[in-house]
Design an enzyme around this catalytic site. Structure first.
Site, PDB file in Angstrom:
ATOM      1  CB  CYS A   4      -0.929   0.003   1.218  1.00 19.85           C
ATOM      2  SG  CYS A   4      -2.014   1.444   1.312  1.00 19.85           S
ATOM      3  CB  CYS A  38      -2.112   4.534   6.806  1.00 23.26           C
ATOM      4  SG  CYS A  38      -3.737   3.964   7.350  1.00 23.26           S
ATOM      5  CB  CYS A  67      -1.077  -1.808   7.934  1.00 33.67           C
ATOM      6  SG  CYS A  67      -2.568  -2.338   7.064  1.00 33.67           S
ATOM      7  CB  CYS A 120      -7.864   0.483   1.942  1.00 34.99           C
ATOM      8  SG  CYS A 120      -7.809  -0.292   3.581  1.00 34.99           S
ATOM      9  CD  GLN A 169     -15.178 -12.081  16.524  1.00 35.11           C
ATOM     10  OE1 GLN A 169     -14.043 -11.698  16.230  1.00 35.11           O
ATOM     11  NE2 GLN A 169     -15.575 -12.266  17.778  1.00 35.11           N
ATOM     12  CG  PHE A 217     -18.218 -11.164  28.394  1.00 34.58           C
ATOM     13  CD1 PHE A 217     -18.259  -9.907  28.970  1.00 34.58           C
ATOM     14  CD2 PHE A 217     -17.667 -12.211  29.131  1.00 34.58           C
ATOM     15  CE1 PHE A 217     -17.757  -9.686  30.252  1.00 34.58           C
ATOM     16  CE2 PHE A 217     -17.160 -12.000  30.407  1.00 34.58           C
ATOM     17  CZ  PHE A 217     -17.210 -10.734  30.978  1.00 34.58           C
ATOM     18  CD  GLU A 231     -23.716  -8.135  24.984  1.00 30.14           C
ATOM     19  OE1 GLU A 231     -23.462  -6.915  24.982  1.00 30.14           O
ATOM     20  OE2 GLU A 231     -22.832  -9.017  24.898  1.00 30.14           O
ATOM     21  CG  ASP A 254     -15.839 -12.939  22.314  1.00 30.87           C
ATOM     22  OD1 ASP A 254     -14.691 -12.463  22.419  1.00 30.87           O
ATOM     23  OD2 ASP A 254     -16.557 -12.762  21.313  1.00 30.87           O
ATOM     24  CB  CYS A 273      -9.659  -8.762  21.194  1.00 24.92           C
ATOM     25  SG  CYS A 273     -10.438  -7.818  22.515  1.00 24.92           S
TER      26      CYS A 273
END
Length: 389
Positions: free
Chosen positions: A48, A54, A57, A131, A235, A262, A279, A321, A347
């Site tokens: 890119c 940017c 990434c 992108c 996701q 979650f 949740e 999660d 994550c």
């Protein structure tokens, strides 16, 4: 004398055996005496034009082998900080141009609008002209958004654009954009119709308000159509979601009943036919309840009110999660429970490792972890881990 780069640090710099940090170094690169890099076999040409300016990434200069090693290293390092080891499976990598959701920043400058991600370690917006991570459908909307925001934003005023690709089309949520007056409403609805959007909503600070939604916006999860509230979590890639679902199914196995904590919109609850789901978002919990009447869905903040050991005693397996902060309060209750299997999707390797230590101290074994690189070429690492008693 030159030094070899032996690993990539958490934030993306190369690191030599002596501990020297080298920007854009990849394992196998050599750091020459003058500080220049002699590229090794895993150093690739970034695809890119915006890299490395940017901030979307950080690792486009790493080939797939080096990027997979980086994901494994992030997990190993996090676990080692809590004296933990386990099998780290081969990471799943989402392909280029597969991200189906993104939040972009916009700013009106002169007669134009800059729109894109913030620059690396900066609040300056890098005006996106190509992108390699977004789905083509999302990137195709960038130029039309420039034109729309050019008519709605005042000079030097910023906005946020959240885009999510649903099976009906793109769901767009605009923040800090005025929708007052007939001209603004007509511009917004005209844009939505011309682009074939699934929905266009605006949030001026009091919550999202749809201004265009020809049919109720929804997402298909494990064959079920689930209503998609504006700004809801999904996701990042379809293939990444499938990889995580496969991990959860393997961990849970035939154990029933299952609780999904979650739970979000039910990515894992629907895939495992969970008997119970909790949740914290009211709208999200309501959407899951409508999509899965057989699941007992509870609107519940698990940080304030985690399931206790008595409540957990109803279940043979639990799925976690949580957000980046992890699930320390809930894990403490799990550690004292009789639940046989825990599938943990994370994550954040650091909070996952912290919580894994609590589970292991409570009698669980960490059977394996699989990293999932949904945010390709970034330093963001997701994973699924399997625990059993």
């Amino acid at each position: 004398m030159s030094e070899l780069v032996v690993r990539i640090a958490a934030r993306g710099d190369g690191v030599t055996a002596s501990g020297r940090h080298v920007p854009f170094g990849i394992p196998g690169d050599a750091v020459l005496e003058d500080g220049a890099l002699a590229f090794g076999k895993h150093h690739q040409h970034p695809p890119c034009r915006h890299f490395p300016e940017c901030g979307g990434c950080q690792l486009q200069h790493a080939d797939d082998a080096a990027y997979r090693d980086y994901l494994v290293s992030r997990v190993e390092t996090a676990l080692a900080q809590h004296a933990l080891e386990t099998e780290i499976r081969t990471p799943h990598l989402s392909p280029p141009r597969s991200r189906r959701r993104a939040t972009l920043k916009a700013l009106k400058l002169g007669n134009g609008v800059a729109i894109g991600f913030h620059g690396e370690k900066s609040h300056r917006i890098v005006d996106m002209r190509e992108c390699h991570i977004l789905r083509p459908e999302l990137f195709a909307l960038v130029q039309p958004l420039r034109a729309l925001l050019g008519t709605l934003l005042k000079p030097k005023r910023g906005a946020e654009v959240q885009m999510t690709l649903l099976h009906q089309g793109i769901d767009v949520l605009l923040r800090h954009v005025s929708a007052e007056g007939l001209a603004a409403i007509e511009a917004l609805t005209g844009f939505a119709m011309a682009q074939g959007l699934a929905r266009l909503a605006v949030d001026t600070g009091d919550g999202p308000e749809p201004v265009y939604e020809p049919l109720p916006a929804s997402i298909r999860l494990s064959g079920a159509d689930v209503a998609f509230p504006p700004g809801a979590f999904l996701q990042a890639t379809e293939d990444g979601e499938a990889a995580l679902v496969d991990c959860v199914r393997e961990c849970v196995g035939e154990e029933r009943p299952v609780a999904d904590l979650f739970a979000g919109l039910g990515t894992f609850a629907l895939a495992t036919r969970a008997a119970y789901a909790a949740e914290a978002s009211r709208d999200t919990a309501a959407a899951l309840k409508r999509a899965s009447p057989a699941t007992l869905v509870e609107h519940r903040d698990l940080y304030r009110r985690p399931l206790d050991t008595t409540e957990l005693g109803r279940f043979q397996a639990v799925i976690l999660d949580p957000p980046r902060a992890g699930a320390e309060q809930q894990v403490a209750q799990l550690a004292g429970s009789a639940v046989g299997r825990v599938a943990y999707v994370s994550c954040n390797p650091a909070t996952f490792a912290r919580d894994a230590r609590l589970l292991i101290d409570g009698g669980y074994a960490l059977d394996w972890v699989r990293p999932v690189g949904q945010f390709r070429w970034s330093t963001h690492v997701e994973l699924a881990g399997s625990f059993s008693r």
